[in-house]
Design a protein around this motif. Structure first.
Motif, mmCIF file in Angstrom:
data_model
loop_
_atom_site.group_PDB
_atom_site.id
_atom_site.type_symbol
_atom_site.label_atom_id
_atom_site.label_comp_id
_atom_site.label_asym_id
_atom_site.label_seq_id
_atom_site.Cartn_x
_atom_site.Cartn_y
_atom_site.Cartn_z
ATOM 1 N N GLU A 13 9.213 11.822 22.770
ATOM 2 C CA GLU A 13 10.592 12.332 22.677
ATOM 3 C C GLU A 13 11.169 12.279 21.274
ATOM 4 O OE1 GLU A 13 11.221 9.593 25.778
ATOM 5 O OE2 GLU A 13 9.536 10.874 26.301
ATOM 6 N N HIS A 14 10.546 11.502 20.404
ATOM 7 C CA HIS A 14 11.146 11.293 19.089
ATOM 8 C C HIS A 14 10.264 11.837 17.983
ATOM 9 C CE1 HIS A 14 12.921 8.264 21.768
ATOM 10 N NE2 HIS A 14 14.021 8.478 21.051
ATOM 11 N N PRO A 15 10.649 12.957 17.409
ATOM 12 C CA PRO A 15 9.853 13.538 16.320
ATOM 13 C C PRO A 15 10.083 12.733 15.035
ATOM 14 C CG PRO A 15 11.847 14.804 16.643
ATOM 15 C CD PRO A 15 11.850 13.732 17.699
ATOM 16 N N PRO A 16 9.246 13.004 14.012
ATOM 17 C CA PRO A 16 9.495 12.384 12.710
ATOM 18 C C PRO A 16 10.896 12.750 12.223
ATOM 19 C CG PRO A 16 7.362 13.443 12.744
ATOM 20 C CD PRO A 16 8.057 13.831 14.009
ATOM 21 N N VAL A 17 11.474 11.907 11.405
ATOM 22 C CA VAL A 17 12.847 12.148 10.953
ATOM 23 C C VAL A 17 12.876 12.392 9.450
ATOM 24 C CG1 VAL A 17 13.944 10.830 12.776
ATOM 25 C CG2 VAL A 17 13.156 9.653 10.716
ATOM 26 N N ARG A 18 13.945 13.086 9.032
ATOM 27 C CA ARG A 18 14.132 13.288 7.597
ATOM 28 C C ARG A 18 14.870 12.080 7.027
ATOM 29 N NH1 ARG A 18 14.376 17.102 3.736
ATOM 30 N NH2 ARG A 18 13.539 18.661 5.139
ATOM 31 N N VAL A 19 14.364 11.584 5.909
ATOM 32 C CA VAL A 19 15.015 10.458 5.256
ATOM 33 C C VAL A 19 15.337 10.876 3.830
ATOM 34 C CG1 VAL A 19 14.758 8.074 4.488
ATOM 35 C CG2 VAL A 19 13.801 8.767 6.681
ATOM 36 N N GLY A 20 16.629 10.886 3.505
ATOM 37 C CA GLY A 20 17.029 11.280 2.161
ATOM 38 C C GLY A 20 16.841 10.138 1.177
ATOM 39 N N ALA A 21 16.878 10.470 -0.106
ATOM 40 C CA ALA A 21 16.728 9.451 -1.136
ATOM 41 C C ALA A 21 17.909 8.493 -1.097
ATOM 42 C CB ALA A 21 16.623 10.112 -2.501
ATOM 43 N N THR B 252 15.273 -5.189 11.403
ATOM 44 C CA THR B 252 15.890 -4.176 10.550
ATOM 45 C C THR B 252 15.133 -4.124 9.235
ATOM 46 O OG1 THR B 252 18.038 -4.496 11.546
ATOM 47 C CG2 THR B 252 18.005 -3.506 9.351
ATOM 48 N N ALA B 253 14.743 -2.912 8.844
ATOM 49 C CA ALA B 253 14.014 -2.751 7.580
ATOM 50 C C ALA B 253 14.855 -1.894 6.647
ATOM 51 C CB ALA B 253 12.670 -2.073 7.824
ATOM 52 N N GLU B 254 15.032 -2.376 5.427
ATOM 53 C CA GLU B 254 15.802 -1.611 4.452
ATOM 54 C C GLU B 254 14.853 -1.079 3.385
ATOM 55 O OE1 GLU B 254 19.217 -3.671 2.846
ATOM 56 O OE2 GLU B 254 18.973 -2.561 0.976
ATOM 57 N N PHE B 255 14.948 0.205 3.138
ATOM 58 C CA PHE B 255 14.073 0.843 2.150
ATOM 59 C C PHE B 255 14.893 1.407 1.009
ATOM 60 C CE2 PHE B 255 11.476 1.043 5.915
ATOM 61 C CZ PHE B 255 10.180 0.888 5.436
ATOM 62 N N GLU B 256 14.288 1.432 -0.154
ATOM 63 C CA GLU B 256 14.852 2.222 -1.238
ATOM 64 C C GLU B 256 13.976 3.459 -1.338
ATOM 65 O OE1 GLU B 256 15.461 0.017 -4.779
ATOM 66 O OE2 GLU B 256 15.616 1.816 -6.005
ATOM 67 N N VAL B 257 14.520 4.602 -0.984
ATOM 68 C CA VAL B 257 13.726 5.830 -0.922
ATOM 69 C C VAL B 257 13.984 6.614 -2.203
ATOM 70 C CG1 VAL B 257 13.293 7.933 0.390
ATOM 71 C CG2 VAL B 257 13.885 5.825 1.574
ATOM 72 N N HIS B 258 12.891 6.925 -2.927
ATOM 73 C CA HIS B 258 13.057 7.592 -4.221
ATOM 74 C C HIS B 258 13.097 9.107 -4.104
ATOM 75 C CE1 HIS B 258 12.554 3.700 -5.852
ATOM 76 N NE2 HIS B 258 11.300 3.582 -5.471
ATOM 77 N N ARG B 259 12.462 9.603 -3.048
ATOM 78 C CA ARG B 259 12.366 11.048 -2.918
ATOM 79 C C ARG B 259 12.577 11.412 -1.461
ATOM 80 N NH1 ARG B 259 6.790 13.198 -4.773
ATOM 81 N NH2 ARG B 259 7.294 11.964 -6.595
ATOM 82 N N ASP B 260 13.228 12.500 -1.214
ATOM 83 C CA ASP B 260 13.476 13.000 0.126
ATOM 84 C C ASP B 260 12.161 13.068 0.921
ATOM 85 O OD1 ASP B 260 15.639 14.220 1.714
ATOM 86 O OD2 ASP B 260 14.226 15.898 1.805
ATOM 87 N N LEU C 197 0.874 -1.162 0.000
ATOM 88 C CA LEU C 197 0.000 0.000 0.000
ATOM 89 C C LEU C 197 0.912 1.213 0.000
ATOM 90 C CD1 LEU C 197 -2.498 -0.913 2.858
ATOM 91 C CD2 LEU C 197 -2.859 -1.169 0.418
ATOM 92 N N GLY C 198 0.408 2.346 -0.479
ATOM 93 C CA GLY C 198 1.186 3.570 -0.313
ATOM 94 C C GLY C 198 1.511 4.267 -1.609
ATOM 95 N N THR C 199 2.180 5.398 -1.446
ATOM 96 C CA THR C 199 2.454 6.280 -2.571
ATOM 97 C C THR C 199 3.638 5.818 -3.404
ATOM 98 O OG1 THR C 199 3.955 7.579 -1.239
ATOM 99 C CG2 THR C 199 1.670 8.294 -1.256
ATOM 100 N N ALA C 200 4.399 4.838 -2.894
ATOM 101 C CA ALA C 200 5.546 4.275 -3.604
ATOM 102 C C ALA C 200 6.674 5.278 -3.804
ATOM 103 C CB ALA C 200 5.120 3.663 -4.934
ATOM 104 N N GLU C 201 6.713 6.322 -2.977
ATOM 105 C CA GLU C 201 7.879 7.220 -3.022
ATOM 106 C C GLU C 201 9.096 6.541 -2.419
ATOM 107 O OE1 GLU C 201 6.120 11.597 -2.198
ATOM 108 O OE2 GLU C 201 5.320 9.960 -1.018
#
Lengths: 285, 431
Positions: free
Chosen positions: B336-344, B301-309, B269-273
């Protein structure tokens, strides 16, 4: 779970739909089309609304087009090369021809491209596919109605008011619609299967402009060739349309009969071919 | 067909030609016609492929049925055949009553038209009569919550408003048989909740629903029956929990034990970004684990391929039963833990779970979301593992025959006291 009795009795009778493999040649399902009449209406309304929504001059464009084209043609063909137009001034002759031609060209073009333009709908929802080309003829029809009014006004103002034959103009329009739909049904079904057909449509429309008496009178075609010439169904429509609106035009003869017969054949074969081809639209579109 | 049967299918098959689809170029067809001894269209160029083969079933009126299986297993093709979008190649089916199809939200919406105009157009596209749409118009508008924007072209709508309006129209379709494809894949969490709520309503009104989803939890909650499709065939038919358990444990669902590569065609499911690529389980020391011992701590451990920042990423790891019921969820976001930035690029994240699992088979669900609730990628059952009925050292094991529950959190039990002094905590000491 049972539904309440009152809603069950108010609901239309429950019908069973059989789903079978594609059947090849078959008759178009007209009752099915009738059940989707509202869809034809809303698709037509969409086309008309969208067409005029964002243009600066709006509906005026529909009436400006034949006027401008008739003006250009009468300047070049009427003045420079002196194409004969009988007792009617060439400008009026060309305006009457353009009014009908723009409808035919528009309706043939829009019907032909309608199926590809609706590929999203066709692949995601079921409805009788014939709804699509039928609805596509609506916008050119509205344009025609507007430009027809302008044509009559121009004729009256210039002292060439149409005679009582003008009452037959709607019947001629119906014939024109049958032709446009006949060609449109064939092409819109062929285009889904053979994409190269869509490249040929603008070319075909351009050819039709020259093999139809729009900018020149039928009388320029030599005797004995006219019957063959009238196999192009647009010939009879143009001749008859001019006869209904121009007071000095001569009545169409056998050309009308030949063209009308061709038109009916085109329309019926178009319906049959479309009914055969539409079964696989969603697979190939 | 009996009066109480909504859908019957006998030996349904659908064949597609591969490569250039039938037709292609007119010149080629003419060429085929001119070659003697061959009928046009007889030649399969590039082979053929059965998207569906020999599928038979019967669905009584009023039943809500979920269709599960990997992408390409034939679920959507079946919906297209039953809705008459495309004919079967072989077999036959019959449907009793009006059919509503929802393969996509907002089919036929035109960006230049106003909200009002689109409601009528879309309603007609879905098979409603003008009268019917007019009657339900106020309800539709209220459901969508776009009252103020009815005269605005939908191209100026936010994507949320657009989807809400489109769904509202579809939700007010009242067919006897409703066919729904993965519409839950779009929209935010709120929209998905509404979607499911409406489906529940439809189901409770006694309509027949065929529902394709990769959301196995939704299938097991909403449906009374599930059909599992594998490679174009009907592989299982029965109670959702059983069918889903079979699906999860089959190789077809992906999800190898302990360390799984997640294929592109996994149910997502999801936007596939971004896309989940791999999920692995290990001990806190980093030793790979294929199964868990009693009370063993573990990391995922989850490994993602991130297409967009992604500026506001939220990770989710959940454990579910094979029936699709979520047992526990861990999110990367809390006080205590805000959302994080994940680069491509290729990114991995690890969570250590303090969740002593009871013996059983479990599925790991992994999600990457945005802080507004939009799902970027979510794979249910991306990996599987077994929790063993034995401790690592061999001495301790779970002593009861029947395992009740899934997790054994460390509890601190009181001493046993006379019952009149304190409220009762438990019957029995131990744990």
């Amino acid at each position: 779970m049972a539904r309440p009795a009152d809603s069950a009795s108010a609901a239309p009778p429950v019908t069973t739909t059989e789903i079978l493999p594609a059947r090849g040649w078959r008759l178009p399902a007209l009752s099915e089309l009738w059940r989707h009449a509202d869809l034809v209406y809303f698709l037509a309304k969409r086309d008309v609304t969208v067409r005029y929504k964002q243009t600066a001059v709006g509906a005026l464009w529909a009436v400006l087009q034949p006027l401008l084209l008739a003006g250009i043609f009468s300047a070049f063909l009427g003045q420079l090369t002196d194409v004969p137009s009988g007792k009617t001034p060439y400008a009026l002759f060309a305006l009457a021809g353009m009014t009908m031609w723009l409808f035919l060209a528009g309706a043939i073009g829009r019907c032909s491209e309608s199926t590809l333009a609706s590929s999203e709908l066709i692949s995601k929802v079921y409805f009788p596919r014939i709804v699509v080309p039928l609805a596509a003829a609506a916008a050119p029809t509205v344009d025609f109605a507007a430009s027809f009014v302008v044509l009559v006004i121009v004729l009256v103002v210039s002292g060439h008011a149409p005679g009582p034959e003008v009452l037959l103009a709607p019947a001629v329009f119906v014939l024109a619609l049958v032709i446009a739909l006949g060609i449109g049904l064939w092409l819109s079904a062929l285009v889904v299967r053979y994409r190269d057909v869509s490249l040929g449509v603008p070319f075909m429309i351009m050819v039709l402009l020259f093999v139809t008496p729009i900018l020149y009178p039928l009388s320029l075609v030599p005797d004995g060739y006219r019957e063959v010439y009238a196999l192009n169904p647009l010939v009879g429509v143009l001749e008859t349309f001019r006869w209904t609106v121009l007071p000095d035009a001569s009545a169409p003869g056998t050309v009308l009969l030949i063209s009308a017969a061709t038109a009916v054949v085109l329309f019926i074969t178009g319906l049959l071919y479309f009914a055969r081809a539409e079964q696989r639209f969603a697979d190939v579109i | 067909m009996a009066a109480d049967t909504a859908i019957t299918a006998h030996g349904i098959g659908k064949r597609y030609r591969l490569g250039a689809l039938p037709g292609g170029l007119l010149s080629e067809s003419i060429g085929r016609l001119l070659r003697p001894g061959r009928k046009a269209g007889d030649e399969p160029r590039g082979g053929e492929f059965w998207a569906l083969r020999d599928v038979s079933f019967e669905i009584p009126a009023g039943q809500v049925v979920g269709l599960v299986g990997r992408n390409g297993a034939g679920k959507s093709t079946l919906l297209k055949i039953i809705s008459r979008i495309t004919p079967p190649t072989e077999g036959r089916a019959a449907v009793r009553g009006r059919v509503g199809t929802l393969l996509e939200v907002g089919t036929g919406f035109h960006p230049e038209l106003t909200g009002r105009e689109n409601v009528f157009l879309n309603g007609a596209v879905l098979g409603m009569k003008k009268r019917e749409i007019a009657r339900k118009y106020d309800e539709i508008v209220e459901f969508a919550g776009v009252q103020r924007f009815l005269e605005t072209p939908v191209k100026r709508y936010s994507s949320g408003m657009y989807v809400r309006l489109a769904f509202a129209v579809a939700a007010h379709l009242e067919p006897e048989v409703l066919l729904v494809d993965e519409v839950l894949a779009v929209g935010d969490a709120e929209f998905q909740r509404r979607c499911l709520g409406k489906m529940r309503d439809v189901a409770s009104q006694g309509r027949t629903v065929l529902f394709v989803s990769h959301n196995l939890g939704a299938i097991s909650r909403l449906c009374e029956r599930a059909l599992l499709f594998e490679r174009g065939g009907l592989a299982a038919d029965g109670v959702p929990s059983h069918v889903i358990a079979g699906y999860m444990s089959s190789a077809g669902a992906g999800g190898a034990t302990g360390d799984a590569t997640v294929p592109d065609d996994a149910p997502r499911l999801g936007t596939a970004e971004g896309r989940l690529r791999r999920v692995a389980m290990a001990s806190p020391d980093g030793e790979a684990l294929a199964s868990l011992h009693l009370d063993e701590r573990f990391t995922i451990t989850a490994e993602f391929e991130v297409h967009r920042d992604i500026p506001d990423a939220v990770f989710e790891v959940g454990l579910s039963t094979f029936a699709g019921d979520r047992i526990l969820t861990s999110n990367s976001v809390d006080r205590e833990h805000p959302p994080v930035r994940v680069g491509a690029g290729r990114r991995e994240v690890t969570v250590e779970l303090d969740a002593p699992m009871l013996p059983g088979e479990f599925a790991v669900d992994v999600g990457l979301h945005r802080s507004d609730g939009t799902t970027v990628d979510y794979v249910q059952g991306a990996m599987r593992f077994t929790a063993l009925n034995a401790a690592r050292e061999g001495a301790d094991h779970y002593p009861w025959n029947a395992v009740r529950g899934y997790v054994r959190p460390r509890g601190s039990w009181s001493d046993v006291r006379p019952a009149d002094t304190t409220p009762r905590v438990g019957d029995r000491a131990g744990g």
